[in-house]
Write a protein that holds these residues in place. Structure first.
Motif, short mmCIF file in Angstrom:
data_model
loop_
_atom_site.label_atom_id
_atom_site.label_comp_id
_atom_site.label_asym_id
_atom_site.label_seq_id
_atom_site.Cartn_x
_atom_site.Cartn_y
_atom_site.Cartn_z
N GLU A 258 3.01 -0.48 16.04
CA GLU A 258 2.70 0.48 17.09
C GLU A 258 3.96 1.12 17.64
O GLU A 258 3.92 1.90 18.59
CB GLU A 258 1.92 -0.21 18.22
N ASP A 259 5.09 0.78 17.03
CA ASP A 259 6.39 1.25 17.48
C ASP A 259 6.79 2.49 16.68
O ASP A 259 6.97 2.41 15.46
CB ASP A 259 7.42 0.14 17.30
N PRO A 260 6.95 3.65 17.32
CA PRO A 260 7.31 4.87 16.59
C PRO A 260 8.61 4.76 15.81
O PRO A 260 8.70 5.26 14.68
CB PRO A 260 7.42 5.93 17.69
N GLN A 261 9.62 4.09 16.37
CA GLN A 261 10.90 3.97 15.68
C GLN A 261 10.76 3.12 14.43
O GLN A 261 11.32 3.44 13.38
CB GLN A 261 11.96 3.38 16.61
N GLU A 262 10.01 2.02 14.53
CA GLU A 262 9.79 1.19 13.34
C GLU A 262 8.97 1.95 12.30
O GLU A 262 9.25 1.87 11.09
CB GLU A 262 9.08 -0.10 13.72
N ALA A 263 7.97 2.71 12.74
CA ALA A 263 7.18 3.52 11.81
C ALA A 263 8.06 4.55 11.12
O ALA A 263 7.90 4.81 9.92
CB ALA A 263 6.04 4.20 12.56
N ASN A 264 8.97 5.14 11.86
CA ASN A 264 9.93 6.10 11.30
C ASN A 264 10.71 5.47 10.15
O ASN A 264 10.82 6.04 9.06
CB ASN A 264 10.86 6.55 12.43
N GLN A 265 11.24 4.28 10.37
CA GLN A 265 12.02 3.60 9.33
C GLN A 265 11.14 3.20 8.15
O GLN A 265 11.53 3.34 6.99
CB GLN A 265 12.71 2.38 9.93
N LEU A 266 9.95 2.70 8.44
CA LEU A 266 9.07 2.22 7.38
C LEU A 266 8.56 3.36 6.50
O LEU A 266 8.42 3.18 5.28
CB LEU A 266 7.90 1.45 7.98
N MET A 267 8.33 4.52 7.07
CA MET A 267 7.90 5.65 6.24
C MET A 267 9.02 6.09 5.30
O MET A 267 8.76 6.46 4.15
CB MET A 267 7.43 6.81 7.12
N MET A 268 10.26 6.04 5.77
CA MET A 268 11.38 6.37 4.88
C MET A 268 11.51 5.34 3.77
O MET A 268 11.77 5.67 2.61
CB MET A 268 12.67 6.50 5.68
N CYS A 269 11.33 4.06 4.12
CA CYS A 269 11.39 3.01 3.10
C CYS A 269 10.29 3.19 2.07
O CYS A 269 10.52 3.04 0.85
CB CYS A 269 11.27 1.63 3.76
N LEU A 270 9.09 3.51 2.53
CA LEU A 270 7.98 3.71 1.61
C LEU A 270 8.21 4.95 0.74
O LEU A 270 7.86 4.97 -0.45
CB LEU A 270 6.68 3.84 2.40
N ALA A 271 8.81 5.97 1.32
CA ALA A 271 9.16 7.16 0.54
C ALA A 271 10.14 6.81 -0.57
O ALA A 271 10.04 7.32 -1.69
CB ALA A 271 9.75 8.23 1.45
N MET A 272 11.11 5.94 -0.28
CA MET A 272 12.07 5.53 -1.29
C MET A 272 11.40 4.70 -2.39
O MET A 272 11.76 4.79 -3.55
CB MET A 272 13.21 4.74 -0.65
N GLN A 273 10.41 3.90 -2.02
CA GLN A 273 9.66 3.16 -3.05
C GLN A 273 8.92 4.14 -3.95
O GLN A 273 9.01 4.06 -5.16
CB GLN A 273 8.69 2.18 -2.39
N GLY A 274 8.18 5.05 -3.36
CA GLY A 274 7.80 6.30 -4.00
C GLY A 274 6.73 6.32 -5.06
O GLY A 274 6.59 7.33 -5.73
#
Length: 380
Positions: A123-139
């Motif tokens: 529920e944390d926007p900053q953590e979601a921000n980081q996790l979406m970038m990580c998921l994008a890198m997994q790709g």
């Protein structure tokens, strides 16, 4: 002797033993020091690579701290050896390490699923921000499905972020359209530009002077990049003929948005009209005639061998074609002015490799279907 002259003599009391650049200190200049460090890392033996992997995995919490040797080792493993192992990625996930996102590049399915679980549970926007970038890198396709779901059905934390999941996907070199179709934004090979004996024979040339002048500053326009895409080394681009990108090197960093030029396969290029940030019609050209001479006199040639995709992401003193960019600020894929689709990252040019004292990076992107090229400058 005046104080100014004395200072000038002191500043040039030494020179770089490798390239002869005048220095105010004894030792290598920053560029030769960076090149030596890069070449030393590229020569790591398989045993050294394995030891560095173990060290980074065991100390994964320090990977985001630029003061820690683990930070440097991680980027050298990624950029020079493409050696980010699944064990390292699992350790990062287990310990909640989500920066830098490149840790998770092409991570295995179990790591991807762990990232998805964390993202959908936060529920944390900053953590979601980081996790979406990580998921994008997994790709992979599952990562696309999850980011598409969040694009269509935003979670409450999305209201605290500035862009949607499709823009976060760009971090990994891809994105998707409204129908969920994947759009590749990076190319799957990377070639650096290196000093060569015969730059005229290279299929890629940088900094060719033109006869026309900039409408804003009156300085020389430059074909900043010319590529013979029929050369076998550039076959991965899937572009026919000669691609030429044209800009004013003095004004390109002062424009409101990117500079654009349209190319034809015979090598010609037409710069498109542009607007200065301050809204004025003109500005002084800050490049001197000798700067244009240095720019056009460079001996950069396309390397014979390709390198890992993140080579250009790690090195801020090399020019590269393909792979990932070393974005000074955030990634920024320009929208093609003709078709409106995001353009593909093509190359980066470090101004310091062309003109002494010039700062920043020029990022060149292409829309092959529209034969459109964009050029945008970033610097600290």
């Amino acid at each position: 002797m005046t104080e100014g002259n004395e200072g000038s003599m002191l500043e040039s009391a030494h020179s770089c033993p490798a390239c002869g650049t005048p220095l105010g200190y004894e030792g290598l200049c920053w560029r030769c020091r960076a090149e030596r460090e890069r070449e030393d890392a590229r020569r790591w033996s398989p045993e050294t690579v394995a030891e560095k992997q173990r060290s980074v995995t065991e100390n994964i919490e320090a990977v985001g701290d630029f003061r820690d040797p683990v930070f440097s080792d991680f980027w050298k493993l990624l950029g020079y050896h493409d050696a980010i192992a699944p064990d390292m990625q699992r350790a990062a996930l287990d310990r909640g390490v989500f920066y830098p996102s490149e840790i998770y590049y092409r991570a295995p399915d179990d790591v991807r699923d762990g990232l998805i679980s964390a993202l959908m549970g936060t529920e944390d926007p900053q953590e979601a921000n980081q996790l979406m970038m990580c998921l994008a890198m997994q790709g992979d396709d599952r990562a696309l499905e999850v980011l598409l779901e969040l694009e269509n059905n935003p979670r409450p934390w999305m209201s605290s972020l500035f862009v949607g999941p499709s823009v976060y996907a760009q971090c990994g070199g891809w994105t998707f359209d409204e129908d969920g179709r994947r759009l590749e934004l990076n190319y799957a090979r990377c070639h650096p530009m290196v000093d060569g004996d015969d730059p005229d024979a290279s299929p890629v040339r940088i900094g060719l002077l033109r006869d026309d002048v900039c409408p804003h500053c009156g300085g020389r326009m430059v074909d900043i990049l010319r590529m013979d895409c029929d050369d076998g080394r550039l076959g991965f681009l899937g572009i026919d003929g000669i691609l030429t990108a044209t800009c004013c090197p003095s004004c390109v960093g002062l424009l409101k948005g990117a500079a654009f030029s349209r190319y034809t396969t015979d090598g010609s290029s037409e710069p498109l009209p542009s607007e200065l940030f301050d809204g004025s019609d003109s500005i002084d050209c800050y490049l001197r005639p000798e700067d244009f001479e240095r720019l056009s006199g460079n001996r950069l040639t396309l390397s014979e061998e390709d390198v890992p995709l993140f080579y250009g992401r790690v090195s801020d003193d090399v020019d590269t074609v393909g792979g990932f960019a070393n974005w000074v600020q955030d990634w920024e894929y320009t929208e093609c002015p003709d078709c409106g689709r995001p353009m593909r990252y093509l190359a980066q040019i470090q101004w310091c490799t062309l003109i002494d004292g010039m700062e920043g990076t020029l990022y060149i992107e292409v829309c092959p279907g529209c034969r459109m090229v964009s050029m945008q400058h970033q610097q600290t």
